[in-house]
Design an enzyme around this catalytic site. Structure first.
Site, mmCIF file in Angstrom:
data_model
loop_
_atom_site.group_PDB
_atom_site.id
_atom_site.type_symbol
_atom_site.label_atom_id
_atom_site.label_comp_id
_atom_site.label_asym_id
_atom_site.label_seq_id
_atom_site.Cartn_x
_atom_site.Cartn_y
_atom_site.Cartn_z
ATOM 1 N N TYR A 164 82.437 -64.927 -20.851
ATOM 2 C CA TYR A 164 81.620 -64.825 -19.646
ATOM 3 C C TYR A 164 80.876 -63.487 -19.578
ATOM 4 C CZ TYR A 164 84.536 -68.704 -17.788
ATOM 5 O OH TYR A 164 85.217 -69.881 -17.585
ATOM 6 N N LYS B 85 90.510 -65.576 -21.024
ATOM 7 C CA LYS B 85 90.646 -66.608 -22.071
ATOM 8 C C LYS B 85 90.158 -66.068 -23.405
ATOM 9 C CE LYS B 85 89.217 -69.805 -18.429
ATOM 10 N NZ LYS B 85 88.157 -69.108 -17.703
ATOM 11 N N HIS C 47 90.574 -70.835 -24.795
ATOM 12 C CA HIS C 47 89.429 -71.358 -24.042
ATOM 13 C C HIS C 47 89.069 -72.804 -24.406
ATOM 14 C CE1 HIS C 47 85.763 -69.751 -21.658
ATOM 15 N NE2 HIS C 47 85.934 -71.029 -21.438
#
Ligand code: A2P
Length: 277
Positions: free
Chosen positions: A47, A72, A105
């Site tokens: 992210y 993750k 993930h």
């Protein structure tokens, strides 16, 4: 803040703040989320906002110990050694010395990796090492379908405590969700609002009107009533607040049944067995 227990006894707040695609004004948005009461933040290395979230956690007067923080390991860091190293980098960026939850993930899939199962098992071994070291309080999976979870369970010394999946009205992943529940794996819903794709659905509007709530609130309550943890995302202060602090209500059994009966809608298109990574 309402919580449920993971299989190892750890309490997890049932509403967390999702941060996928949150790359602008991250500190301000996280500060707003903490201000209205979120105590559960979900991020991931990919992210690219861990540093800013770490900054927000440094600048808040909310104690680290009362925040449930998840990250993750990304797909390029699968495998035993890479996962251990990736975890340390996430800790550094988040400016903390432990995580509450660390997830794989996405599973390696057979489409791209002939040795997908071995890769996933090796990544899981690293998760177990991290858990035993005490640097993470719970470990789990994300986007693992039933057959991927089964591969992990075959040899796991420590069972996954969580599986984070796309889940919303119109995309329920019933096979995987019921398998996880049967194995005491808490399911977290990513995209619980269908990333906005459900908000103008006339059927959901009709049901939400019966409770005098928005479609967004209906979607969140639907997942909560199914026993899931929800991770709604928003950058809008009004929505950030209402996704956490909506008035308690219960969806009737009949309306739960109607929502469950919806045909597929709002699917992100990301299927763990066909993605190119
Ligand atoms: P916004 O940031 O303007 O609030 P999901 O969590 O399922 O991925 O959905 C995220 C999307 O849903 C974002 O586009 C977000 O926009 C929107 N959203 C989040 N909460 C609400 C809400 N309570 N009402 C309407 N839209 C919302």
């Amino acid at each position: 803040m309402s919580t449920i227990k993971l299989s190892n006894g750890l309490d997890i707040p049932v509403i967390g703040f999702g941060t996928w695609q949150l790359t602008e004004n991250v500190e301000t948005v996280i500060a707003e989320a903490l201000k209205v009461g979120y105590r559960h933040i979900d991020t991931a290395a990919i992210y690219k906002n861990e540093t800013e979230i770490g900054n927000a956690l440094q600048h808040t007067d909310v104690d680290r110990s009362s925040i449930f923080l998840t990250s993750k390991v990304w797909n390029t860091d699968r495998g035993y050694d890479n996962t251990l190293a990736a975890f340390e980098k996430s800790l550094e960026r988040l400016q903390t010395d432990y995580l509450d939850l660390y997830l794989i993930h996405w599973p390696a899939n057979n489409k791209n990796h002939p040795d997908a199962k071995e890769i996933n098992v090796a990544t899981w071994r690293a998760m177990q090492t991290l858990y035993k070291s005490g640097k993470v309080k719970a470990i789990g999976l994300s986007n693992f379908l039933k057959h991927h979870v089964e591969d992990i369970l075959e040899t796991a010394e420590i069972k996954p405590m969580v599986n984070q999946l796309e889940f919303h009205p119109g995309y329920l992943q019933e096979d995987t969700v019921s398998f996880c529940k049967a194995n005491n794996i808490v399911v977290q819903a990513w995209s619980p609002l269908g990333s906005g794709r459900l908000l103008d659905d006339s059927f959901l509007k009709e049901i939400s009107a019966r409770y005098n709530v928005s479609v967004a609130t209906l979607c969140l309550q639907f997942a909560l009533q199914e026993g899931l943890v929800v991770l709604p995302k928003s950058v809008n202060p009004k929505n950030i607040d209402s996704n956490l602090n909506f008035e308690k209500f219960k969806i009737s059994d009949e309306d739960m049944r109607l929502i469950k009966g919806m045909s597929e809608k709002g699917f992100s298109g990301s299927h763990p067995d066909s993605l190119e990574f």
